[in-house]
Design an enzyme around this catalytic site. Structure first.
Site, mmCIF file in Angstrom:
data_model
loop_
_atom_site.group_PDB
_atom_site.id
_atom_site.type_symbol
_atom_site.label_atom_id
_atom_site.label_comp_id
_atom_site.label_asym_id
_atom_site.label_seq_id
_atom_site.Cartn_x
_atom_site.Cartn_y
_atom_site.Cartn_z
ATOM 1 N N HIS A 162 0.842 -1.198 0.000
ATOM 2 C CA HIS A 162 0.000 0.000 0.000
ATOM 3 C C HIS A 162 0.884 1.258 0.000
ATOM 4 O O HIS A 162 0.635 2.199 -0.754
ATOM 5 C CB HIS A 162 -0.918 -0.028 1.232
ATOM 6 C CG HIS A 162 -1.677 1.234 1.479
ATOM 7 N ND1 HIS A 162 -2.983 1.399 1.095
ATOM 8 C CD2 HIS A 162 -1.307 2.401 2.067
ATOM 9 C CE1 HIS A 162 -3.387 2.613 1.443
ATOM 10 N NE2 HIS A 162 -2.383 3.243 2.038
ATOM 11 N N GLU A 163 1.917 1.255 0.826
ATOM 12 C CA GLU A 163 2.827 2.412 0.872
ATOM 13 C C GLU A 163 3.592 2.558 -0.444
ATOM 14 O O GLU A 163 3.812 3.662 -0.926
ATOM 15 C CB GLU A 163 3.801 2.305 2.051
ATOM 16 C CG GLU A 163 3.124 2.256 3.424
ATOM 17 C CD GLU A 163 2.120 3.374 3.643
ATOM 18 O OE1 GLU A 163 2.284 4.455 3.051
ATOM 19 O OE2 GLU A 163 1.142 3.165 4.381
ATOM 20 N N HIS A 166 1.493 4.399 -2.799
ATOM 21 C CA HIS A 166 1.586 5.858 -2.673
ATOM 22 C C HIS A 166 2.815 6.382 -3.413
ATOM 23 O O HIS A 166 2.746 7.413 -4.080
ATOM 24 C CB HIS A 166 1.675 6.262 -1.202
ATOM 25 C CG HIS A 166 0.355 6.229 -0.491
ATOM 26 N ND1 HIS A 166 -0.779 6.798 -1.016
ATOM 27 C CD2 HIS A 166 -0.016 5.712 0.701
ATOM 28 C CE1 HIS A 166 -1.788 6.629 -0.175
ATOM 29 N NE2 HIS A 166 -1.346 5.961 0.880
ATOM 30 N N GLU A 246 -6.133 6.955 -1.185
ATOM 31 C CA GLU A 246 -6.063 5.756 -0.359
ATOM 32 C C GLU A 246 -6.654 4.559 -1.101
ATOM 33 O O GLU A 246 -6.096 3.467 -1.086
ATOM 34 C CB GLU A 246 -6.790 5.962 0.972
ATOM 35 C CG GLU A 246 -6.129 6.964 1.888
ATOM 36 C CD GLU A 246 -4.670 6.644 2.165
ATOM 37 O OE1 GLU A 246 -4.324 5.457 2.321
ATOM 38 O OE2 GLU A 246 -3.864 7.587 2.195
#
Lengths: 328, 197
Positions: A162-163, A166, A246
């Site tokens: 997930h990071e 980003h 997100e």
């Protein structure tokens, strides 16, 4: 695969552009309104051929935002991580949990074709993580000790992915830009407040002379209202963009790991974890960076969507809290 | 006279076109080779880790000699299959990636039953050394899986270009053959080695 991630990414990207355009248009429109309002209410004292007030509003917002963004640029990903008190993980570490984290970061870097970023650990029991740094070259990933202790390998991989999502989508850059713009609007409020405070003192002394309706006070009030309006609107937009990013990062996590269970089970654990309902105090200023934030006043100002909605988006089905089963 | 000039111009265009195809083929082949070397590094790492693993569990698993030997045997077969691939010029030569994929599948099967048996030894499960080796093995496993995706994507681009007209007329003349995908065939072996106790 529960999720069509290409579709999800395309949708989130185009929405983000819409928000950014809105932001720019908002500034321009309010600057014009300010100009007309001042011409209307201040009257003869304000008599110039150039739209000075509108330009002033635009200039204050623009330069504050620019200065703020330049400051963010100087601030690399690693220094953000260090500023919240996270410790860099030594690449030769023998600690099993840290070793596992480094291995996972290398795996996801391979899966996403991104460079391996420096990894930081933040000493706090909550499950959380964030990526900082404006470009993929100076990005840094920070993970809490809560993550290392409470998540299994697949879940930690989901959170790390997930990071990486980003970093891959350039989200830190976008949220820093938006934060800088909101800061610009806030500075208009600040200047107006200062002028009011200052001229109030003078104004009271002038009251005895019967000199009321100081044009400076009227102008400052107009700036205050305009600043407050744009700041509120800007904050809402910033939060909305952040929530969209997100979902996009969740989609990327599925894309990189080819495993939707990892990230969604991690989110389930975050939802269950009592601690995670509060942000780590060390990083409240960077709430928009974290994988989850519960510091928001309400859904409109939240930088993260509700976890149930995120899990629904990942798994593609409605989600009943009673059935939450957390795998060991 | 004009006929000759026309012919020469036509031949020149034909030559340029062939050069373009030649260069594109070389470019794609190098990309496949590069993607393969990413897998190769991880395969080597795994083959190095397995003897360490067997060595460190020998004391605990005296009765499971058969399982340990099966792991070693599968590992040695995979090592020689990998060496064959390297000898025959990698994935873009005449080498059979399929043979290596078969050996890898067998190795995965052996590792799976090994780790299933290891469940019965609480002392082994608690050993720090064992935990470390497991972590390294599962990470290597994941890296192989992720680099396999990248490799298979590259092979698909390379093979498609060779098979499409007009490159299909020249590809085999220039010494290009479709490369094998690296596929782990059996369903049982598709799951990464389960190493979390």
């Amino acid at each position: 695969m529960a999720m069509n991630f290409w579709e999800a990414q395309r949708r989130a990207r185009s929405k983000t552009w819409l928000y950014l355009t809105l932001f720019t248009v908002l500034t321009a429109v309010v600057a014009i309104i300010v100009e007309f309002a001042i011409r209307e209410f201040v009257g003869t004292d304000y008599d110039t051929s150039v739209p000075a007030a509108g330009l002033a509003f635009g200039a204050i917002t623009f330069f504050t935002a620019g200065g703020q963004y330049a400051q963010f640029c100087l601030f690399g990903g690693s220094s953000v991580a260090e500023s919240v008190g996270a410790k860099k993980v030594d690449s030769q570490t023998k600690d099993p949990a840290a070793r596992r984290l480094l291995n996972i970061v290398e795996e996801v870097a391979l899966a996403s074709s991104l460079p391996v970023p420096p990894v930081y650990i933040l000493e706090t029991p909550q499950i959380n993580a964030f990526a900082a740094g404006l470009s993929k070259e100076d990005a840094a990933i920070t993970v809490t000790t809560g993550c290392l202790a409470l998540l299994n390998r697949d879940e930690l991989q989901g959170v790390v992915a997930h990071e990486f999502g980003h970093i891959y989508n350039g989200d830190m850059k976008i949220s820093m830009r938006l934060a800088a713009m909101v800061m610009g609007f806030f500075f208009v409020i600040y200047i107006a407040m200062r002028i009011l405070q200052f001229s109030n003192v003078r104004g009271q002394s002038r009251d005895r002379d019967g000199n009321r309706g100081d044009p400076i006070i009227v102008a400052a009030l107009i700036f205050l209202v305009a600043g407050a309006f744009t700041w509120l609107f800007g904050s809402l937009l910033k939060a909305a963009v952040s929530r969209e990013r997100e979902y996009l990062a969740d989609a990327c996590a599925v894309q990189f790991t080819r495993n939707s269970a990892g990230i969604s089970n991690a989110l389930r654990k975050i939802a269950k974890e009592q601690y995670s309902h509060e942000m780590p105090q060390e990083g409240a200023a960077f709430s928009h960076l974290y994988i989850d934030s519960r510091g928001g006043l309400n859904a409109l100002f939240a930088t993260h969507p509700p976890i149930e909605k995120r899990i629904k988006a990942i798994e593609g089905r409605e989600y009943i809290p009673e059935e939450w089963n957390i795998p060991k | 006279m004009w006929f000759v000039i026309g012919l020469l111009a036509f031949l020149a265009i034909l030559l340029l076109w062939a050069v373009g195809i030649y260069n594109r083929l070389v470019q794609l082949r190098n990309q496949v080779k590069n993607a393969w070397s990413q897998i190769d590094v991880q395969l080597q790492r795994r083959y190095d880790l397995i003897p360490n693993l067997v060595e460190s569990v020998k004391g605990y698993m005296d009765f499971e000699k058969g399982t340990l030997e099966a792991v070693i045997k599968a590992r040695n077969q995979a090592v020689s299959a990998r060496e064959n691939v390297a000898k025959e010029g990698g994935p873009t030569g005449s080498a059979s990636i399929k043979e290596l994929a078969g050996a890898e599948t067998a190795l995965k099967g052996a590792m799976t039953s090994f780790f299933a048996l290891a469940e019965n030894y609480p002392q082994l499960k608690a050993s720090e050394n064992m935990k470390q080796l497991q972590e390294e093995l599962s990470s290597t496993e994941n890296k192989i899986a992720f680099s396999r995706q990248a490799y298979n994507d590259q092979v698909m681009v390379y093979n498609t270009f060779q098979q499409e007209f007009p490159a299909s007329l020249l590809a085999s003349t220039f010494g290009h053959h479709p490369s094998d995908l690296f596929v782990i065939s059996e369903d049982a072996a598709k799951k990464p080695v389960k190493v979390s106790f």
